[in-house]
Motif scaffolding. Structure first.
Motif, PDB file in Angstrom:
ATOM      1  N   LYS A 108      26.432  11.254  10.758  1.00 23.47           N
ATOM      2  CA  LYS A 108      25.844  10.203   9.765  1.00 23.47           C
ATOM      3  C   LYS A 108      25.575   9.094  10.449  1.00 23.47           C
ATOM      4  O   LYS A 108      24.613   8.204  10.396  1.00 23.47           O
ATOM      5  CB  LYS A 108      26.408  10.131   8.526  1.00 23.47           C
ATOM      6  CG  LYS A 108      26.478  11.463   7.651  1.00 23.47           C
ATOM      7  CD  LYS A 108      27.233  11.083   6.468  1.00 23.47           C
ATOM      8  CE  LYS A 108      27.049  12.554   5.578  1.00 23.47           C
ATOM      9  NZ  LYS A 108      27.894  12.154   4.055  1.00 23.47           N
ATOM     10  N   ASN A 109      26.542   8.528  11.051  1.00 24.69           N
ATOM     11  CA  ASN A 109      26.705   7.362  12.109  1.00 24.69           C
ATOM     12  C   ASN A 109      26.899   7.477  13.447  1.00 24.69           C
ATOM     13  O   ASN A 109      27.289   8.820  14.023  1.00 24.69           O
ATOM     14  CB  ASN A 109      27.875   6.251  11.451  1.00 24.69           C
ATOM     15  CG  ASN A 109      27.727   6.191  10.012  1.00 24.69           C
ATOM     16  OD1 ASN A 109      26.627   5.894   9.536  1.00 24.69           O
ATOM     17  ND2 ASN A 109      28.746   6.187   9.238  1.00 24.69           N
ATOM     18  N   PRO A 110      26.328   6.471  14.164  1.00 26.65           N
ATOM     19  CA  PRO A 110      26.660   6.739  15.805  1.00 26.65           C
ATOM     20  C   PRO A 110      28.093   6.722  16.271  1.00 26.65           C
ATOM     21  O   PRO A 110      28.855   6.178  15.321  1.00 26.65           O
ATOM     22  CB  PRO A 110      25.723   5.407  16.276  1.00 26.65           C
ATOM     23  CG  PRO A 110      24.831   4.957  15.271  1.00 26.65           C
ATOM     24  CD  PRO A 110      25.600   5.383  14.066  1.00 26.65           C
ATOM     25  N   ILE A 111      28.209   7.555  17.165  1.00 23.75           N
ATOM     26  CA  ILE A 111      29.527   7.784  17.940  1.00 23.75           C
ATOM     27  C   ILE A 111      29.742   6.828  18.804  1.00 23.75           C
ATOM     28  O   ILE A 111      28.888   6.932  19.824  1.00 23.75           O
ATOM     29  CB  ILE A 111      29.924   9.215  18.358  1.00 23.75           C
ATOM     30  CG1 ILE A 111      29.805  10.089  17.087  1.00 23.75           C
ATOM     31  CG2 ILE A 111      31.207   9.112  18.724  1.00 23.75           C
ATOM     32  CD1 ILE A 111      29.895  11.662  17.329  1.00 23.75           C
ATOM     33  N   THR A 112      30.795   6.064  18.862  1.00 23.22           N
ATOM     34  CA  THR A 112      30.924   4.961  19.963  1.00 23.22           C
ATOM     35  C   THR A 112      31.897   5.546  21.097  1.00 23.22           C
ATOM     36  O   THR A 112      32.754   6.013  21.032  1.00 23.22           O
ATOM     37  CB  THR A 112      31.392   3.692  19.471  1.00 23.22           C
ATOM     38  OG1 THR A 112      30.649   3.022  18.582  1.00 23.22           O
ATOM     39  CG2 THR A 112      31.660   2.562  20.550  1.00 23.22           C
ATOM     40  N   LEU A 113      31.269   5.617  22.355  1.00 24.12           N
ATOM     41  CA  LEU A 113      32.101   6.139  23.405  1.00 24.12           C
ATOM     42  C   LEU A 113      32.279   4.920  24.494  1.00 24.12           C
ATOM     43  O   LEU A 113      31.252   4.211  24.578  1.00 24.12           O
ATOM     44  CB  LEU A 113      31.495   7.103  23.865  1.00 24.12           C
ATOM     45  CG  LEU A 113      31.250   8.675  23.007  1.00 24.12           C
ATOM     46  CD1 LEU A 113      30.375   9.614  23.856  1.00 24.12           C
ATOM     47  CD2 LEU A 113      32.519   9.166  22.708  1.00 24.12           C
ATOM     48  N   SER A 114      33.243   5.053  25.420  1.00 20.78           N
ATOM     49  CA  SER A 114      33.275   4.227  26.525  1.00 20.78           C
ATOM     50  C   SER A 114      33.160   4.996  27.918  1.00 20.78           C
ATOM     51  O   SER A 114      33.591   5.865  28.007  1.00 20.78           O
ATOM     52  CB  SER A 114      34.896   3.896  26.454  1.00 20.78           C
ATOM     53  OG  SER A 114      35.097   2.913  27.361  1.00 20.78           O
ATOM     54  N   ASP A 145      36.089  13.528  17.591  1.00 17.73           N
ATOM     55  CA  ASP A 145      37.316  13.720  18.423  1.00 17.73           C
ATOM     56  C   ASP A 145      37.263  14.414  19.756  1.00 17.73           C
ATOM     57  O   ASP A 145      37.607  13.818  20.625  1.00 17.73           O
ATOM     58  CB  ASP A 145      38.655  14.326  17.407  1.00 17.73           C
ATOM     59  CG  ASP A 145      38.755  13.565  16.371  1.00 17.73           C
ATOM     60  OD1 ASP A 145      38.518  12.319  16.169  1.00 17.73           O
ATOM     61  OD2 ASP A 145      39.466  13.992  15.374  1.00 17.73           O
ATOM     62  N   THR A 146      36.556  15.455  19.808  1.00 14.69           N
ATOM     63  CA  THR A 146      36.219  16.292  20.959  1.00 14.69           C
ATOM     64  C   THR A 146      35.395  15.584  21.840  1.00 14.69           C
ATOM     65  O   THR A 146      36.056  15.609  23.215  1.00 14.69           O
ATOM     66  CB  THR A 146      35.481  17.764  20.409  1.00 14.69           C
ATOM     67  OG1 THR A 146      36.264  18.341  19.665  1.00 14.69           O
ATOM     68  CG2 THR A 146      35.219  18.541  21.977  1.00 14.69           C
ATOM     69  N   VAL A 147      34.449  14.916  21.473  1.00 16.08           N
ATOM     70  CA  VAL A 147      33.570  14.402  22.609  1.00 16.08           C
ATOM     71  C   VAL A 147      34.497  13.122  23.170  1.00 16.08           C
ATOM     72  O   VAL A 147      34.222  12.637  24.389  1.00 16.08           O
ATOM     73  CB  VAL A 147      32.199  13.962  22.151  1.00 16.08           C
ATOM     74  CG1 VAL A 147      31.228  15.087  21.808  1.00 16.08           C
ATOM     75  CG2 VAL A 147      32.499  12.929  21.197  1.00 16.08           C
ATOM     76  N   GLY A 148      35.112  12.394  22.371  1.00 16.53           N
ATOM     77  CA  GLY A 148      35.889  11.204  22.824  1.00 16.53           C
ATOM     78  C   GLY A 148      36.980  11.429  23.806  1.00 16.53           C
ATOM     79  O   GLY A 148      37.207  10.712  24.786  1.00 16.53           O
ATOM     80  N   GLU A 149      37.631  12.761  23.658  1.00 17.37           N
ATOM     81  CA  GLU A 149      38.573  13.068  24.259  1.00 17.37           C
ATOM     82  C   GLU A 149      38.144  13.920  25.630  1.00 17.37           C
ATOM     83  O   GLU A 149      38.738  13.771  26.740  1.00 17.37           O
ATOM     84  CB  GLU A 149      39.804  14.038  23.629  1.00 17.37           C
ATOM     85  CG  GLU A 149      40.432  13.394  22.671  1.00 17.37           C
ATOM     86  CD  GLU A 149      41.312  14.511  21.738  1.00 17.37           C
ATOM     87  OE1 GLU A 149      41.249  15.604  22.210  1.00 17.37           O
ATOM     88  OE2 GLU A 149      42.024  14.096  20.827  1.00 17.37           O
TER      89      GLU A 149
END
Length: 377
Positions: free
Chosen positions: A115-121, A176-180
């Protein structure tokens, strides 16, 4: 409803001794079999069709579960319900229990999305935002657990009622998966198959905890802002380029552009550069022919001076060091506006990088070589 209608309804339900459910929908997951006061006759037949599971619930407690087949409802076929009811030597008709039929076929083409954008570094681009969407398929693996934990007392439970819960679960675990994973940002869109498989493995235990099996999970697209896409494409091109070849290519283009602009300062500078090159080439061609006319060196005369060493220059462009290039190549870059009067230049022997306009032999690029007017006599 008058008293005679109620009696008729009660009697019609009591004498029906077949418990079954025909599903005429494509979205019902669980349906409660309705009987008058939930009463079922002793010895009634239970028909469970393929793709169904029947679940008996007694006063909120899970009792017996039946897979596809036809059963006579007796104490032998209802061991758990018999224990809960306290039937030691059989039971009298009728008995009360809730019967739920659960669809166990595969529910396909269910949609999910963030629903909302996922923020990644990202190490190169800093904080970036991505979105994703796709499809999934599920089926009921443990009908008893699903009835007790999810359905409750709902008499007709559809996949619409569970989809919002499942989509929220998917979005959370996907984040959680894409962040890790900590992948370079461009690889999320390029490796959707591997990422889909990993996400499915992460989500399966949570689906099973409520009796649902996640059969398929697909990521159809991972999107990002257009300006970030352009940066990634540009970075990819630069990463693959041979900078030496790029410099030569830009020099050739600059020479071509300057040749077309003969009237301007760039054309004048380029003409001077080309003149120097032609003069050197003509001198080399004529030196063999002039050899016979030159005076013989005197005996014991001085040896000719050593050949001049070509000076190579380095220059800064777009915040990076470029070069080395020759004097003429540097002139062409100046004419083509790849560098300007304030560009930093360095050559061997210079202590620091210096602006082009401050390097003595390069001031000729700037024009102003016309001598001043003679003083008044």
């Amino acid at each position: 409803m008058d008293i005679f209608s109620r009696i008729k309804e009660k009697l019609s339900h009591e004498f029906i001794d077949i418990v079954e459910w025909l599903d005429y929908t494509d979205d019902t997951i669980a349906h409660r079999f309705e009987r008058y006061q939930n009463e079922i006759k002793n010895g009634a037949k239970l028909i469970v069709r393929e793709g169904q599971t029947a679940v008996f619930v007694n006063e909120g407690q899970l009792a017996d579960v039946f897979t596809p087949g036809t059963y006579d409802l007796t104490t032998q076929n209802l061991p758990i319900l018999t224990t809960l009811k306290g039937w030691k030597y059989g039971f009298n008709s009728p008995f009360k229990a809730e019967v739920y039929f659960v669809n166990t076929h595969l529910f396909t083409d269910e949609k999910w999305g963030t629903k909302n954008p996922i923020t990644l570094s990202d190490d190169r681009f800093g904080l970036v935002e991505i979105r994703a969407f796709g499809t999934y398929a599920f089926k009921i693996a443990d009908a008893g657990k699903f009835i007790i934990d999810i359905v409750g007392t709902d008499n007709n439970f559809t996949n619409f009622e569970i989809n919002e819960h499942l989509k929220s679960l998917i979005a959370t675990r996907f984040t959680d998966t894409v962040g890790e994973a900590n992948l370079p940002i461009e690889l999320y869109a390029a490796n959707t198959s591997e990422l889909s498989k990993t996400c499915q493995e992460v989500m399966e235990p949570e689906f099973l905890s409520v009796g649902i099996s996640l059969e398929k999970f697909y990521i159809e697209n991972v999107s990002m802002p257009e300006d970030l896409k352009k940066e990634i494409f540009e970075y990819s091109r630069i990463d693959k380029l041979d900078l030496d070849k790029l410099t030569k290519f830009k020099t050739a283009k600059a020479i071509e552009a300057a040749a077309k602009n003969e009237g301007g300062t760039a054309g004048a500078g380029m003409g001077m550069g080309m003149g120097f090159v032609l003069a050197q080439q003509m001198g080399g061609m004529m030196s063999p022919q002039m050899g016979g006319q030159q005076a013989m060196p005197q005996a014991g005369g001085a040896m000719p001076p050593p050949m001049p060493v070509q000076v190579n220059y380095f220059y800064a462009a777009n915040g990076t060091q470029q070069g080395p290039v020759s004097f003429d190549q540097l002139k062409a870059l100046f004419a083509g506006r790849t560098i300007n009067r304030d560009s930093l230049i360095w050559k061997q022997g210079m202590a620091t990088w210096t602006a082009l306009k401050e390097v003595e032999e390069l001031k000729s690029f700037l024009g102003g070589n016309t001598p001043p007017p003679l003083p008044n006599s």
